[in-house]
Design a protein around this motif. Structure first.
Motif, PDB file in Angstrom:
ATOM      1  N   TYR A 122       7.439  11.163 -19.825  1.00  0.00           N
ATOM      2  CA  TYR A 122       5.673  11.769 -19.761  1.00  0.00           C
ATOM      3  C   TYR A 122       5.091  12.749 -19.890  1.00  0.00           C
ATOM      4  CZ  TYR A 122       1.620  13.307 -16.269  1.00  0.00           C
ATOM      5  OH  TYR A 122       0.738  13.760 -16.566  1.00  0.00           O
TER       6      TYR A 122
ATOM      7  N   ASP B  91       4.411  12.134 -24.286  1.00  0.00           N
ATOM      8  CA  ASP B  91       3.973  11.153 -24.539  1.00  0.00           C
ATOM      9  C   ASP B  91       2.225  11.622 -23.956  1.00  0.00           C
ATOM     10  OD1 ASP B  91       2.517   9.249 -25.622  1.00  0.00           O
ATOM     11  OD2 ASP B  91       3.817   8.302 -24.780  1.00  0.00           O
ATOM     12  N   PRO B  92       1.072  12.464 -24.711  1.00  0.00           N
ATOM     13  CA  PRO B  92       0.243  12.319 -24.380  1.00  0.00           C
ATOM     14  C   PRO B  92      -0.259  11.142 -23.730  1.00  0.00           C
ATOM     15  CG  PRO B  92       0.125  13.547 -26.391  1.00  0.00           C
ATOM     16  CD  PRO B  92       1.477  13.253 -26.582  1.00  0.00           C
ATOM     17  N   ALA B  93       0.106  10.109 -24.590  1.00  0.00           N
ATOM     18  CA  ALA B  93      -0.234   8.733 -24.452  1.00  0.00           C
ATOM     19  C   ALA B  93       0.058   8.112 -22.833  1.00  0.00           C
ATOM     20  CB  ALA B  93      -0.056   7.211 -25.193  1.00  0.00           C
ATOM     21  N   ALA B  94       0.492   8.406 -22.272  1.00  0.00           N
ATOM     22  CA  ALA B  94       1.387   8.789 -20.657  1.00  0.00           C
ATOM     23  C   ALA B  94       0.097   9.112 -19.674  1.00  0.00           C
ATOM     24  CB  ALA B  94       2.357   8.118 -20.341  1.00  0.00           C
ATOM     25  N   HIS B  95      -0.545   8.454 -18.789  1.00  0.00           N
ATOM     26  CA  HIS B  95      -1.644   8.663 -17.995  1.00  0.00           C
ATOM     27  C   HIS B  95      -0.970   9.036 -16.253  1.00  0.00           C
ATOM     28  CE1 HIS B  95      -4.077   6.376 -20.584  1.00  0.00           C
ATOM     29  NE2 HIS B  95      -4.881   7.925 -20.945  1.00  0.00           N
ATOM     30  N   SER B  96       0.168   8.448 -16.128  1.00  0.00           N
ATOM     31  CA  SER B  96       1.434   8.901 -14.947  1.00  0.00           C
ATOM     32  C   SER B  96       3.012   9.111 -15.195  1.00  0.00           C
ATOM     33  CB  SER B  96       0.811   8.558 -13.589  1.00  0.00           C
ATOM     34  OG  SER B  96       0.756   6.613 -13.817  1.00  0.00           O
ATOM     35  N   HIS B  97       3.620   9.314 -14.487  1.00  0.00           N
ATOM     36  CA  HIS B  97       5.270   9.124 -13.971  1.00  0.00           C
ATOM     37  C   HIS B  97       5.084   7.390 -13.381  1.00  0.00           C
ATOM     38  CE1 HIS B  97       4.952  13.197 -13.859  1.00  0.00           C
ATOM     39  NE2 HIS B  97       6.022  12.962 -14.622  1.00  0.00           N
TER      40      HIS B  97
ATOM     41  N   GLU C 270       3.206   4.959 -14.474  1.00  0.00           N
ATOM     42  CA  GLU C 270       2.452   4.443 -15.944  1.00  0.00           C
ATOM     43  C   GLU C 270       4.591   3.904 -16.724  1.00  0.00           C
ATOM     44  OE1 GLU C 270       0.582   3.586 -20.187  1.00  0.00           O
ATOM     45  OE2 GLU C 270      -0.956   5.232 -17.921  1.00  0.00           O
TER      46      GLU C 270
ATOM     47  N   CYS D  48       5.924   0.809 -17.875  1.00  0.00           N
ATOM     48  CA  CYS D  48       5.761  -0.428 -18.780  1.00  0.00           C
ATOM     49  C   CYS D  48       6.617   0.299 -19.697  1.00  0.00           C
ATOM     50  CB  CYS D  48       4.587   0.416 -19.576  1.00  0.00           C
ATOM     51  SG  CYS D  48       2.930   0.099 -18.238  1.00  0.00           S
ATOM     52  N   TYR D  49       7.321   1.412 -19.726  1.00  0.00           N
ATOM     53  CA  TYR D  49       8.023   1.771 -20.929  1.00  0.00           C
ATOM     54  C   TYR D  49       9.706   1.613 -21.299  1.00  0.00           C
ATOM     55  CZ  TYR D  49       4.631   5.051 -22.066  1.00  0.00           C
ATOM     56  OH  TYR D  49       3.223   6.729 -22.435  1.00  0.00           O
TER      57      TYR D  49
END
Length: 287
Positions: free
Chosen positions: A123, A126-132, A134, A138-139
């Motif tokens: 998290y 990665d600036p593209a991650a909006h939350s833990h 997510e 998703c990852y």
């Protein structure tokens, strides 16, 4: 007997002949049961359910009930692994399966702690991650680390084959290949992840960040007098706070010093000191 039956009979004999030749196929000895892939997937899914409650399955059980189920599944599969691969079992037998399963269960809190540090690292990097959440859902790199952290603890307990089954199932699904024998510290992260390879004898410190396509591999092998490769340290040591950018290849038992940055598309076969910045050499131009 018609032609089809004759053909099938002939192929049956040819297949059985291969089974008789143990240099081609390891024979399933009578009474032996190998580890079961669907049951091991069920075991991994239970670990996910316990470590990340509510994310992968809507748990119908409390943690105690899930742990009882997990312990039973693992005990069964360890027994099968020790029986079927007795030559790799380091003196352990099926009778040791209950203790080994319990020993793994006792390590679950530490597995959970390490995985939560991995989620935080992914998290934070990665600036593209909006939350833990997510990251957890998703990852693919988290899926790889779940499988690796489980498999690594099983390998440390001396359980044969099952750790490889677990990491290779993740490798097949998401394209990240981490050998369960690798030693990986806390707050580990991989961005994107596709094509990452981490070899068996790698040692990776804390707060290391990799990008897609990175290979931490062996440069060459040492052989015994019969020509068989020896299982000796042959993969890199990556110290704390190192970043390795995409498609870089680091080979051999070399050390990447702490707080170093390895740029993209670098081929590296020698150690570098702490605080290094290694980039690809620019091609000279005649224009």
């Amino acid at each position: 007997m018609n032609n089809l039956e004759k053909c099938i009979l002939l192929e049956t004999e040819r297949i059985l002949q291969n089974h008789r030749d143990e240099t081609v196929c390891v024979r399933m000895k009578e009474g032996r049961i190998s580890p079961n892939l669907p049951r091991l997937k069920q075991f991994v899914d239970l670990v996910k359910e316990i470590v990340f409650p509510g994310y992968y399955n809507e748990s119908k059980n409390d943690v105690y009930v899930s742990l009882v189920e997990l312990n039973g599944l693992l005990k069964e599969q360890i027994a099968h692994g020790l029986h079927f691969f007795s030559e790799q079992a380091e003196g352990k037998t099926e009778a040791d399966a209950p203790q080994l399963a319990l020993a793994f269960t006792e390590r679950l809190p530490e597995i959970k702690r390490l995985l939560y540090t991995d989620v935080k690292a992914m998290y934070d990097n990665d600036p593209a991650a909006h939350s833990h959440g997510e990251v957890i859902l998703c990852y693919p790199s988290i899926q790889a680390m779940i499988h690796y952290r489980i498999a690594h603890e099983l390998l440390r307990l001396g359980i044969p084959v099952i750790p490889r089954i677990i990491t290779e199932s993740a490798h097949s699904a998401i394209g990240i290949d981490i050998h369960p024998g690798a030693q990986i510290g806390e707050f580990f992260s991989i961005d994107h992840g596709t094509g990452v390879v981490i070899g068996e004898t790698c040692i990776i410190g804390n707060k290391v960040h990799l990008y897609q396509g990175v290979t931490l591999g062996a440069r060459s092998f040492t052989f015994d007098e019969r020509g068989n490769p020896l299982n000796v340290p042959r993969h890199p040591v990556i110290e704390n706070n190192v970043v390795i950018y995409s498609n870089s290849t680091i080979l051999g038992r070399i050390t990447i010093g702490h707080d170093s940055v390895i740029g993209g598309n670098v081929w590296l076969t020698h150690s570098v000191p702490p605080n290094s910045r290694i980039i690809q050499s620019r091609a000279s131009s005649n224009h």
